[in-house]
Motif scaffolding. Structure first.
Motif, PDB file in Angstrom:
ATOM      1  N   ASP A 193      25.515  44.814  28.359  1.00 24.28           N
ATOM      2  CA  ASP A 193      24.427  45.781  28.254  1.00 24.28           C
ATOM      3  C   ASP A 193      23.918  45.817  26.820  1.00 24.28           C
ATOM      4  OD1 ASP A 193      22.634  47.849  28.350  1.00 24.28           O
ATOM      5  OD2 ASP A 193      24.067  49.349  29.046  1.00 24.28           O
ATOM      6  N   PRO A 194      22.968  44.926  26.483  1.00 25.01           N
ATOM      7  CA  PRO A 194      22.471  44.873  25.110  1.00 25.01           C
ATOM      8  C   PRO A 194      21.884  46.196  24.609  1.00 25.01           C
ATOM      9  CG  PRO A 194      21.813  42.908  26.300  1.00 25.01           C
ATOM     10  CD  PRO A 194      22.401  43.863  27.311  1.00 25.01           C
ATOM     11  N   THR A 195      21.520  47.114  25.501  1.00 24.56           N
ATOM     12  CA  THR A 195      21.010  48.406  25.040  1.00 24.56           C
ATOM     13  C   THR A 195      22.107  49.223  24.358  1.00 24.56           C
ATOM     14  OG1 THR A 195      21.418  49.560  27.139  1.00 24.56           O
ATOM     15  CG2 THR A 195      19.266  48.483  26.872  1.00 24.56           C
ATOM     16  N   ARG A 196      23.384  48.876  24.603  1.00 27.41           N
ATOM     17  CA  ARG A 196      24.506  49.548  23.930  1.00 27.41           C
ATOM     18  C   ARG A 196      24.943  48.816  22.666  1.00 27.41           C
ATOM     19  NH1 ARG A 196      27.745  49.930  29.298  1.00 27.41           N
ATOM     20  NH2 ARG A 196      28.778  48.169  28.279  1.00 27.41           N
ATOM     21  N   ALA A 197      24.269  47.725  22.333  1.00 33.30           N
ATOM     22  CA  ALA A 197      24.635  46.954  21.136  1.00 33.30           C
ATOM     23  C   ALA A 197      24.433  47.810  19.890  1.00 33.30           C
ATOM     24  CB  ALA A 197      23.806  45.677  21.047  1.00 33.30           C
ATOM     25  N   THR A 198      25.407  47.759  18.997  1.00 31.70           N
ATOM     26  CA  THR A 198      25.313  48.529  17.761  1.00 31.70           C
ATOM     27  C   THR A 198      24.828  47.695  16.586  1.00 31.70           C
ATOM     28  OG1 THR A 198      27.641  48.109  17.268  1.00 31.70           O
ATOM     29  CG2 THR A 198      27.126  50.137  18.476  1.00 31.70           C
ATOM     30  N   GLN A 199      24.917  46.376  16.698  1.00 34.57           N
ATOM     31  CA  GLN A 199      24.449  45.479  15.639  1.00 34.57           C
ATOM     32  C   GLN A 199      23.792  44.253  16.259  1.00 34.57           C
ATOM     33  OE1 GLN A 199      27.314  44.620  12.593  1.00 34.57           O
ATOM     34  NE2 GLN A 199      27.878  46.749  12.358  1.00 34.57           N
ATOM     35  N   PRO A 200      22.532  44.374  16.676  1.00 35.63           N
ATOM     36  CA  PRO A 200      21.879  43.252  17.361  1.00 35.63           C
ATOM     37  C   PRO A 200      21.559  42.043  16.481  1.00 35.63           C
ATOM     38  CG  PRO A 200      20.388  45.124  17.148  1.00 35.63           C
ATOM     39  CD  PRO A 200      21.711  45.577  16.644  1.00 35.63           C
ATOM     40  N   ASP A 201      21.689  42.152  15.148  1.00 36.13           N
ATOM     41  CA  ASP A 201      21.617  40.993  14.243  1.00 36.13           C
ATOM     42  C   ASP A 201      20.453  40.037  14.504  1.00 36.13           C
ATOM     43  OD1 ASP A 201      23.923  41.936  13.048  1.00 36.13           O
ATOM     44  OD2 ASP A 201      25.236  40.647  14.220  1.00 36.13           O
ATOM     45  N   ASN A 202      19.241  40.532  14.600  1.00 29.04           N
ATOM     46  CA  ASN A 202      18.047  39.685  14.781  1.00 29.04           C
ATOM     47  C   ASN A 202      18.070  38.863  16.064  1.00 29.04           C
ATOM     48  OD1 ASN A 202      17.003  40.548  12.267  1.00 29.04           O
ATOM     49  ND2 ASN A 202      18.250  39.006  11.221  1.00 29.04           N
ATOM     50  N   ILE A 203      18.809  39.315  17.069  1.00 27.72           N
ATOM     51  CA  ILE A 203      18.834  38.610  18.353  1.00 27.72           C
ATOM     52  C   ILE A 203      17.501  38.839  19.046  1.00 27.72           C
ATOM     53  CG2 ILE A 203      19.939  38.465  20.613  1.00 27.72           C
ATOM     54  CD1 ILE A 203      22.519  39.545  19.153  1.00 27.72           C
ATOM     55  N   ARG A 204      16.820  37.763  19.386  1.00 28.59           N
ATOM     56  CA  ARG A 204      15.522  37.835  20.058  1.00 28.59           C
ATOM     57  C   ARG A 204      15.676  38.025  21.557  1.00 28.59           C
ATOM     58  NH1 ARG A 204      13.665  33.310  22.330  1.00 28.59           N
ATOM     59  NH2 ARG A 204      14.626  32.003  20.758  1.00 28.59           N
ATOM     60  N   GLU A 205      16.726  37.379  22.110  1.00 31.92           N
ATOM     61  CA  GLU A 205      16.854  37.355  23.572  1.00 31.92           C
ATOM     62  C   GLU A 205      18.297  37.040  23.961  1.00 31.92           C
ATOM     63  OE1 GLU A 205      14.884  34.759  27.266  1.00 31.92           O
ATOM     64  OE2 GLU A 205      14.182  34.448  25.221  1.00 31.92           O
ATOM     65  N   HIS A 206      18.685  37.529  25.132  1.00 34.91           N
ATOM     66  CA  HIS A 206      19.980  37.193  25.743  1.00 34.91           C
ATOM     67  C   HIS A 206      19.660  36.452  27.033  1.00 34.91           C
ATOM     68  CE1 HIS A 206      20.526  40.878  23.447  1.00 34.91           C
ATOM     69  NE2 HIS A 206      21.785  40.552  23.291  1.00 34.91           N
ATOM     70  N   ARG A 207      20.376  35.355  27.294  1.00 33.50           N
ATOM     71  CA  ARG A 207      20.100  34.610  28.532  1.00 33.50           C
ATOM     72  C   ARG A 207      21.387  33.982  29.052  1.00 33.50           C
ATOM     73  NH1 ARG A 207      16.202  29.525  28.267  1.00 33.50           N
ATOM     74  NH2 ARG A 207      14.876  31.056  27.236  1.00 33.50           N
ATOM     75  N   TRP A 208      21.570  34.095  30.388  1.00 30.12           N
ATOM     76  CA  TRP A 208      22.669  33.405  31.066  1.00 30.12           C
ATOM     77  C   TRP A 208      22.187  32.006  31.412  1.00 30.12           C
ATOM     78  CZ3 TRP A 208      27.451  35.318  31.290  1.00 30.12           C
ATOM     79  CH2 TRP A 208      27.627  36.700  31.123  1.00 30.12           C
ATOM     80  N   TRP A 209      22.980  30.989  31.073  1.00 35.34           N
ATOM     81  CA  TRP A 209      22.633  29.590  31.284  1.00 35.34           C
ATOM     82  C   TRP A 209      23.656  28.928  32.199  1.00 35.34           C
ATOM     83  CZ3 TRP A 209      19.114  26.764  27.816  1.00 35.34           C
ATOM     84  CH2 TRP A 209      18.514  27.575  26.850  1.00 35.34           C
ATOM     85  N   SER A 210      23.178  28.170  33.171  1.00 38.08           N
ATOM     86  CA  SER A 210      24.070  27.320  33.959  1.00 38.08           C
ATOM     87  C   SER A 210      24.315  26.034  33.167  1.00 38.08           C
ATOM     88  CB  SER A 210      23.435  26.984  35.313  1.00 38.08           C
ATOM     89  OG  SER A 210      22.321  26.122  35.127  1.00 38.08           O
ATOM     90  N   ILE A 211      25.286  25.270  33.590  1.00 42.32           N
ATOM     91  CA  ILE A 211      25.541  23.974  32.942  1.00 42.32           C
ATOM     92  C   ILE A 211      24.305  23.084  33.079  1.00 42.32           C
ATOM     93  CG2 ILE A 211      26.957  21.881  32.980  1.00 42.32           C
ATOM     94  CD1 ILE A 211      29.270  23.748  33.971  1.00 42.32           C
ATOM     95  N   ALA A 212      23.677  23.112  34.249  1.00 42.24           N
ATOM     96  CA  ALA A 212      22.459  22.314  34.450  1.00 42.24           C
ATOM     97  C   ALA A 212      21.349  22.759  33.494  1.00 42.24           C
ATOM     98  CB  ALA A 212      21.994  22.427  35.902  1.00 42.24           C
ATOM     99  N   ASP A 213      21.200  24.078  33.288  1.00 37.05           N
ATOM    100  CA  ASP A 213      20.200  24.586  32.336  1.00 37.05           C
ATOM    101  C   ASP A 213      20.468  24.040  30.932  1.00 37.05           C
ATOM    102  OD1 ASP A 213      19.092  26.219  34.355  1.00 37.05           O
ATOM    103  OD2 ASP A 213      20.236  27.986  33.705  1.00 37.05           O
ATOM    104  N   LEU A 214      21.737  24.086  30.517  1.00 38.31           N
ATOM    105  CA  LEU A 214      22.103  23.602  29.180  1.00 38.31           C
ATOM    106  C   LEU A 214      21.780  22.127  29.013  1.00 38.31           C
ATOM    107  CD1 LEU A 214      25.557  25.316  28.572  1.00 38.31           C
ATOM    108  CD2 LEU A 214      23.429  25.774  27.343  1.00 38.31           C
ATOM    109  N   ARG A 215      22.068  21.358  30.042  1.00 36.71           N
ATOM    110  CA  ARG A 215      21.844  19.908  29.954  1.00 36.71           C
ATOM    111  C   ARG A 215      20.359  19.543  30.024  1.00 36.71           C
ATOM    112  NH1 ARG A 215      27.278  18.305  33.167  1.00 36.71           N
ATOM    113  NH2 ARG A 215      28.539  18.064  31.274  1.00 36.71           N
ATOM    114  N   ALA A 216      19.550  20.400  30.643  1.00 37.09           N
ATOM    115  CA  ALA A 216      18.135  20.081  30.836  1.00 37.09           C
ATOM    116  C   ALA A 216      17.230  20.600  29.715  1.00 37.09           C
ATOM    117  CB  ALA A 216      17.658  20.659  32.170  1.00 37.09           C
ATOM    118  N   THR A 217      17.708  21.546  28.926  1.00 34.33           N
ATOM    119  CA  THR A 217      16.826  22.184  27.953  1.00 34.33           C
ATOM    120  C   THR A 217      16.483  21.270  26.786  1.00 34.33           C
ATOM    121  OG1 THR A 217      16.416  24.171  26.660  1.00 34.33           O
ATOM    122  CG2 THR A 217      18.656  23.261  26.553  1.00 34.33           C
ATOM    123  N   ALA A 218      15.266  21.445  26.283  1.00 38.87           N
ATOM    124  CA  ALA A 218      14.840  20.771  25.054  1.00 38.87           C
ATOM    125  C   ALA A 218      15.039  21.707  23.854  1.00 38.87           C
ATOM    126  CB  ALA A 218      13.381  20.360  25.165  1.00 38.87           C
TER     127      ALA A 218
END
Length: 157
Positions: free
Chosen positions: A104-129
């Motif tokens: 729950d990123p809304t409970r984060a106390t130190q978001p440290d310039n994080i732009r986005e959170h995303r869940w990635w599958s192995i296929a997503d990781l292998r396909a991304t540029a």
């Protein structure tokens, strides 16, 4: 001519996997944009596990009780700038199993310039540029999900 060695900065990082074996990565705009595992440097008196659990809470709002802590899977060493000063960062990567609903990123106390959170599958990781750190993460996660957990931490680049 003498060269100095940058000061050591120890860090702990989490490879967070959910029930569907997706990994949670954090998106940053720095250095042309990249994705990385959650984590950060150790504070005085902390060990790597304590630091990693603290960072997961600070960056993702995950309660420590919600995580299933696994073994150290990997490590990586890299020189880079922190606060305008070069450091030699040594990172240890630990497996954490967590329900996607416990993040729950809304409970984060130190978001440290994080732009986005995303869940990635192995296929997503292998396909991304897009740039994903550490290099070799997709192969490591694939091995873990196939039951091939390294006996000793592997070295990532």
């Amino acid at each position: 001519m003498t060269t100095s060695t940058p000061p050591l900065r120890e860090a702990a990082r989490a490879i967070l996997l959910d029930a569907d074996d997706r990994v949670l990565l954090l998106g940053y705009d720095d250095n042309g944009g990249f994705w990385a595992t959650p984590g950060g440097s150790l504070e005085d008196g902390e060990d790597h596990t304590e630091a990693m659990l603290r960072e997961v809470g600070e960056e993702l709002g995950v309660d420590e009780e919600a995580v299933e802590l696994g073994p150290q899977l990997a490590e990586r060493s890299k020189n880079h700038l922190v606060g305008g000063h070069e450091v030699r960062q040594v990172e240890k990567y630990f497996l954490i199993r967590v329900s996607a609903g416990d993040v729950d990123p809304t409970r984060a106390t130190q978001p440290d310039n994080i732009r986005e959170h995303r869940w990635w599958s192995i296929a997503d990781l292998r396909a991304t540029a897009e740039t994903v750190y550490p290099l070799g993460l997709a192969d490591l996660i694939a091995a873990v999900t196939e039951g091939r957990v390294p006996k000793r931490p592997i070295v990532l680049s």
